[in-house]
Write a protein that holds these residues in place. Structure first.
Motif, PDB file in Angstrom:
ATOM      1  N   SER A 166       1.532  -1.558  -0.559  1.00 11.91           N
ATOM      2  CA  SER A 166       0.177   0.260  -0.014  1.00 11.91           C
ATOM      3  C   SER A 166       1.037   1.405  -0.185  1.00 11.91           C
ATOM      4  N   LYS A 167       0.649   1.886  -0.715  1.00 11.89           N
ATOM      5  CA  LYS A 167       1.574   3.097  -1.106  1.00 11.89           C
ATOM      6  C   LYS A 167       0.158   4.862  -0.666  1.00 11.89           C
ATOM      7  N   GLU A 168       1.272   5.561  -0.598  1.00 10.27           N
ATOM      8  CA  GLU A 168       0.557   6.742  -0.781  1.00 10.27           C
ATOM      9  C   GLU A 168       0.064   7.658  -1.993  1.00 10.27           C
ATOM     10  N   ARG A 169      -1.342   8.028  -2.200  1.00  9.98           N
ATOM     11  CA  ARG A 169      -0.887   8.374  -3.604  1.00  9.98           C
ATOM     12  C   ARG A 169      -0.884   9.613  -3.757  1.00  9.98           C
TER      13      ARG A 169
END
Ligand code: SAM
Length: 280
Positions: A166-169
């Motif tokens: 999960s990565k911040e967008r």
């Protein structure tokens, strides 16, 4: 460098596109022979998916396009499909019968490994075409006809490619915009922007619709793909929003229409822009 690549070819094979290189695919696919785009014998007609006669064969072949979309999307990348049911089923059956196609569409995409993450209804306000087509639903005619709703809306389905981290967008829209856009029904005018845009059945989607989708799922500099480019609406939207774009269209006859719509060859003072046409 921003780039725009028009590929005149069959999107069941997108060999010109590297795996995991596209952030968003957005498209309105053809329907099997319900609404045929090509003229018999014209260049590309034998690869036009709208010529396929049986629904089962159509979804099998369309599945090959989704498989390619799955390959070229980055993990977490999104496919958005604008799609409708088929109200004038009487053309096929000889009696009034609506053909519900949303289940087939969702199944064909999920089979290719992408999963449904969101659905909107695009309410085509001022949709003159649909209203004209269904005049017989007007009150005065109801004694002879079966009451039916006007076909003035379409589905907008969003599917995602699995992403394990999960990565911040980043976001390219405001809180206020999201307040309006997170509503499940979008009111967007459905009219083409000029001459030469009519392909068949009025299948051109409005640039405002595509721009909204592009802003929701990408940020400037990212890459957008349309496997069924038609008149080039997706490329126009991507250009106006500073995203790169790759588009496939099987009929060479559409090329001048696409070039005119996207103002092929345009440059910007801020950054160099690369334009390319590939003919298979
Ligand atoms: C519904 S139209 C797309 C319209 C487009 N959204 C627009 O706004 O102009 C579908 C397009 O897919 C094209 N097409 C059909 N089969 C194809 C294939 N195998 N590969 C690429 N394009 C194809 C048709 O020629 C048609 O132009």
């Amino acid at each position: 460098m921003r780039f725009y690549k028009i590929i005149i070819g069959d999107s069941r094979d997108m060999k010109e596109v590297e795996s995991s290189s596209v952030h968003l695919a957005v498209t309105s696919p053809p329907y099997w022979h319900l609404d045929v785009f090509s003229k018999p014998g014209e260049e590309g007609w034998d690869r036009d998916l709208s010529r396929i006669e049986r629904k089962e064969d159509f979804f099998r072949e369309l599945g090959k396009v989704w498989k390619e979309v799955e390959r070229v999307l980055v993990p977490g990348g999104v496919l958005v499909v604008e799609w409708e049911d088929y109200p004038p089923g009487s053309r096929i059956y000889g009696y009034i019968r609506e053909i519900c196609l949303c289940g087939d569409m969702v199944a064909s995409v999920e089979k290719a490994g992408l999963y449904l993450i969101s659905r909107w209804i695009w309410r085509k306000f001022n949709s003159g075409t649909a209203i004209n087509k269904f005049q017989y639903t007007t009150y005065g005619n109801l004694r002879q006809n079966v009451p039916r709703a006007i076909a003035n809306w379409a589905y907008v389905f969003a599917f995602q490619k699995r992403c394990y981290e999960s990565k911040e967008r980043e976001l390219d829209f405001t809180r206020e915009e999201w307040k309006a856009w997170s509503d499940g029904v979008w009111y967007i005018e459905s009219k083409s922007s000029g001459a030469g845009e009519y392909i068949s059945g009025g299948a051109v989607f409005p640039v405002e619709l595509v721009k909204r989708i592009i802003r929701i799922y990408t940020v400037p500099g990212q890459v957008v793909l349309d496997p069924f480019l038609g008149t080039g609406t997706t490329m126009l939207a991507a250009f106006q929003l500073g995203r790169s774009c790759i588009g496939y269209e099987v009929l060479p006859r559409m090329l001048p229409i696409i070039k005119a719509k996207v103002k092929y060859g345009s440059q910007s003072l801020e950054e160099p822009i690369k334009w390319e046409i590939i003919r298979r």
